[in-house]
Structures are given as structure tokens and as C-alpha cells.
Design a protein around this motif. Structure first.
Motif, PDB file in Angstrom:
ATOM      1  N   THR A  14      45.081   8.513  23.949  1.00 10.59           N
ATOM      2  CA  THR A  14      43.813   8.223  25.052  1.00 10.59           C
ATOM      3  C   THR A  14      42.503   8.011  24.897  1.00 10.59           C
ATOM      4  O   THR A  14      42.246   8.313  23.708  1.00 10.59           O
ATOM      5  N   LEU A  15      41.980   7.548  25.890  1.00 13.05           N
ATOM      6  CA  LEU A  15      40.344   7.439  25.410  1.00 13.05           C
ATOM      7  C   LEU A  15      39.641   8.643  25.903  1.00 13.05           C
ATOM      8  O   LEU A  15      39.859   9.361  26.769  1.00 13.05           O
ATOM      9  N   GLY A  16      38.788   9.351  24.938  1.00 13.57           N
ATOM     10  CA  GLY A  16      38.135  10.466  25.314  1.00 13.57           C
ATOM     11  C   GLY A  16      36.665  10.252  25.622  1.00 13.57           C
ATOM     12  O   GLY A  16      36.230   9.134  25.238  1.00 13.57           O
ATOM     13  N   VAL A  17      35.977  10.993  26.200  1.00 14.09           N
ATOM     14  CA  VAL A  17      34.510  10.897  26.564  1.00 14.09           C
ATOM     15  C   VAL A  17      33.807  12.170  26.162  1.00 14.09           C
ATOM     16  O   VAL A  17      34.381  13.344  26.473  1.00 14.09           O
ATOM     17  N   GLU A  18      32.546  12.011  25.655  1.00 13.74           N
ATOM     18  CA  GLU A  18      31.930  13.277  25.268  1.00 13.74           C
ATOM     19  C   GLU A  18      30.526  13.079  26.000  1.00 13.74           C
ATOM     20  O   GLU A  18      29.866  11.974  25.755  1.00 13.74           O
ATOM     21  N   THR A  19      29.630  14.257  26.572  1.00 18.13           N
ATOM     22  CA  THR A  19      28.504  14.134  27.074  1.00 18.13           C
ATOM     23  C   THR A  19      27.625  14.435  25.836  1.00 18.13           C
ATOM     24  O   THR A  19      27.673  15.468  25.101  1.00 18.13           O
ATOM     25  N   ALA A  20      26.517  13.649  25.728  1.00 17.39           N
ATOM     26  CA  ALA A  20      25.440  13.791  24.326  1.00 17.39           C
ATOM     27  C   ALA A  20      24.399  14.669  24.843  1.00 17.39           C
ATOM     28  O   ALA A  20      23.904  15.584  24.293  1.00 17.39           O
ATOM     29  N   ARG A  21      23.744  14.331  26.166  1.00 17.11           N
ATOM     30  CA  ARG A  21      22.787  14.947  26.514  1.00 17.11           C
ATOM     31  C   ARG A  21      22.465  14.745  28.036  1.00 17.11           C
ATOM     32  O   ARG A  21      22.900  13.872  28.586  1.00 17.11           O
ATOM     33  N   THR A  22      21.519  15.473  28.467  1.00 15.02           N
ATOM     34  CA  THR A  22      21.169  15.575  29.987  1.00 15.02           C
ATOM     35  C   THR A  22      19.984  14.238  30.169  1.00 15.02           C
ATOM     36  O   THR A  22      19.117  14.415  29.253  1.00 15.02           O
TER      37      THR A  22
ATOM     38  N   LYS B  55      33.672  17.751  27.008  1.00 15.16           N
ATOM     39  CA  LYS B  55      34.628  16.667  26.530  1.00 15.16           C
ATOM     40  C   LYS B  55      35.570  16.434  27.621  1.00 15.16           C
ATOM     41  O   LYS B  55      36.240  17.504  28.181  1.00 15.16           O
ATOM     42  N   GLY B  56      36.022  15.189  27.776  1.00 14.96           N
ATOM     43  CA  GLY B  56      37.078  14.925  28.775  1.00 14.96           C
ATOM     44  C   GLY B  56      37.924  13.828  28.197  1.00 14.96           C
ATOM     45  O   GLY B  56      37.599  13.353  27.185  1.00 14.96           O
ATOM     46  N   TYR B  57      38.871  13.532  28.937  1.00 15.76           N
ATOM     47  CA  TYR B  57      39.828  12.371  28.378  1.00 15.76           C
ATOM     48  C   TYR B  57      40.257  11.607  29.854  1.00 15.76           C
ATOM     49  O   TYR B  57      40.573  12.172  30.745  1.00 15.76           O
ATOM     50  N   LEU B  58      40.707  10.464  29.434  1.00  9.82           N
ATOM     51  CA  LEU B  58      41.377   9.461  30.367  1.00  9.82           C
ATOM     52  C   LEU B  58      42.794   9.940  30.412  1.00  9.82           C
ATOM     53  O   LEU B  58      43.613   9.982  29.728  1.00  9.82           O
TER      54      LEU B  58
END
Length: 225
Positions: free
Chosen positions: A137-145, A157-160
Motif C-alpha cells: 500500500t501507499l505510505g505517507v511520512e511527515t517531513a516538517r511543520t 508515518k502512516g499508510y493507506l
């Protein structure tokens, strides 16, 4: 005597069948195969498409909380920052439209919400997309505020959720569908007070339904909440 023997035989056979049936029933049901998504299919369905965040929930143990009620600024951010996926072959980033204004729906059937979106300017959310081959699946990562999204914490980190992915419909299919298109992202975290928590964020695709001839700055979109 023959009848007695026949009765005893039938009882033994019946008991044997019952025992076999019980043994079979005692076996645990096989676990279903986890849903896996295709990288290129997901990328093509998400690429340069717009999404509206309809709800966000937090789960801790048996408790669930509607985050839109906990933080009343969140639904305001959702209305102001319509997301747009810049993705190719499972990699990219999430942007948002540089302007969004909701107006009363007088044209789209059902309970659709209608927006006027800036289609020329897109701004960064600082959330990166990366394909997770292990989960399929697709993952998502936060880089900065950023000043746009002060609630985003770097390094998360999260995921679809693969089972939730249902966005391939056209505008006309979405209008006719009983189950409206949507997808859900999940991420887990450690809360200093609650311990292990899981967040589930639902996004729904938006469809462009009108743009004035020659207009390159804005267009009208609808979404089913």
C-alpha cells in the motif's frame, strides 16, 4: 435382534459423523489474505486528483473520539486546504490547493458539497508519499511543520488502508453509487496520557464539474461527504 443391531450400527455411524464434524468445526477458520494494492494503479488513480478530509478519529483501547469535536479548528483546515496528490510510481508528495471556498450546492444531486478551488497554485503540506512494498500500500511520512499546517509533527508515518481504497469512480459513477468513493489513512502513535493510539483519517475524492471557457485559475468541484 437384527433391528437392534441395525439401530446400534446407525448410532455408531452417527456418533462417528458427529465426532468428525466436531473435529472439523474445532479447526480455526483460515485467516483471510490481507488486501494488497497495485502501486501503479493507485498512483494513476490518485495522481493530480483532489481530496477532501471528511473526518478524523482517534482510537485508544475501546474508546473512540471524533477529533473534529476535540479540535474545532480541524474542520476549518479541512475546508480551507483541499489536498492534491502529486504521485508517480508510488512516490511523490501531498500538496493542497492555494485557495478553496465552499458555496451552497444547487446543481449536484444528493448531499454533495460544492467548492470553488484554485487550480493554478498548489502549496506543500510537507507530507511525502512512498510505496510500502511489505504492506502492499501507499505510505505517507511527515517531513516538517509549516505555517500552513502547524498541527503536523515531523517524523510521523502512516499508510493507506488497502481495504478502504475506493476512489476509481468517475463523477457520473460517484453520483450513481450507493457506496460513495473514499479512502482512509491510518497512523499509530504513542500518547503520553493515553498510551498506544490509532488515528483514522477519511478522505473523499472531489470532482471538477464546471470551469468557465478559458479559465485557468479556478474551477467548481463537488464531493460527497
Amino acid at each position: 435382534m437384527k433391528k437392534l443391531l441395525l439401530f446400534a450400527f446407525l448410532c455408531i455411524v452417527g456418533a462417528g459423523m458427529s465426532a468428525c464434524g466436531k473435529k472439523d468445526n474445532d479447526q480455526p477458520d483460515p485467516r483471510p489474505e490481507p488486501v494488497r494494492l497495485d502501486r501503479d494503479t493507485v498512483s494513476s488513480w490518485l495522481a493530480r486528483n483532489s481530496f477532501f478530509i471528511t473526518d478524523a478519529w482517534r482510537f485508544a483501547g475501546k474508546d473512540s473520539v471524533d477529533m473534529y469535536k476535540v479540535d474545532t479548528l480541524l474542520p476549518l483546515y479541512a475546508k480551507a486546504a483541499i489536498l492534491n496528490f502529486y504521485i508517480e510510481k508510488g512516490a511523490g508528495s501531498i500538496m493542497f490547493h492555494g485557495g478553496a471556498r465552499e458555496f451552497p450546492n444547487t446543481e449536484i444531486p444528493g448531499n454533495a458539497r460544492t467548492f470553488d478551488l484554485n487550480i493554478r497554485i498548489f502549496l506543500p503540506t510537507e507530507m511525502n508519499l512512498v510505496w510500502d512494498e511489505e504492506k502492499g500500500t501507499l505510505g505517507v511520512e511527515t517531513a516538517r511543520t509549516t505555517s500552513y499546517f502547524p498541527m503536523i509533527i515531523p517524523g510521523k508515518k502512516g499508510y493507506l488502508d488497502p481495504a478502504s481504497f475506493n476512489v476509481k469512480m468517475s463523477a457520473e459513477q460517484a453520483k450513481a453509487a450507493v457506496v460513495k468513493p473514499s479512502m482512509k489513512f491510518i497512523y499509530e502513535d504513542d500518547d503520553p496520557k493515553l498510551g498506544k493510539v490509532t488515528y483514522k483519517i477519511t478522505m473523499k475524492p472531489m470532482y471538477q464539474y464546471y470551469r468557465e471557457p478559458g479559465q485557468q485559475a479556478s474551477a467548481k468541484y463537488f464531493v460527497y461527504p
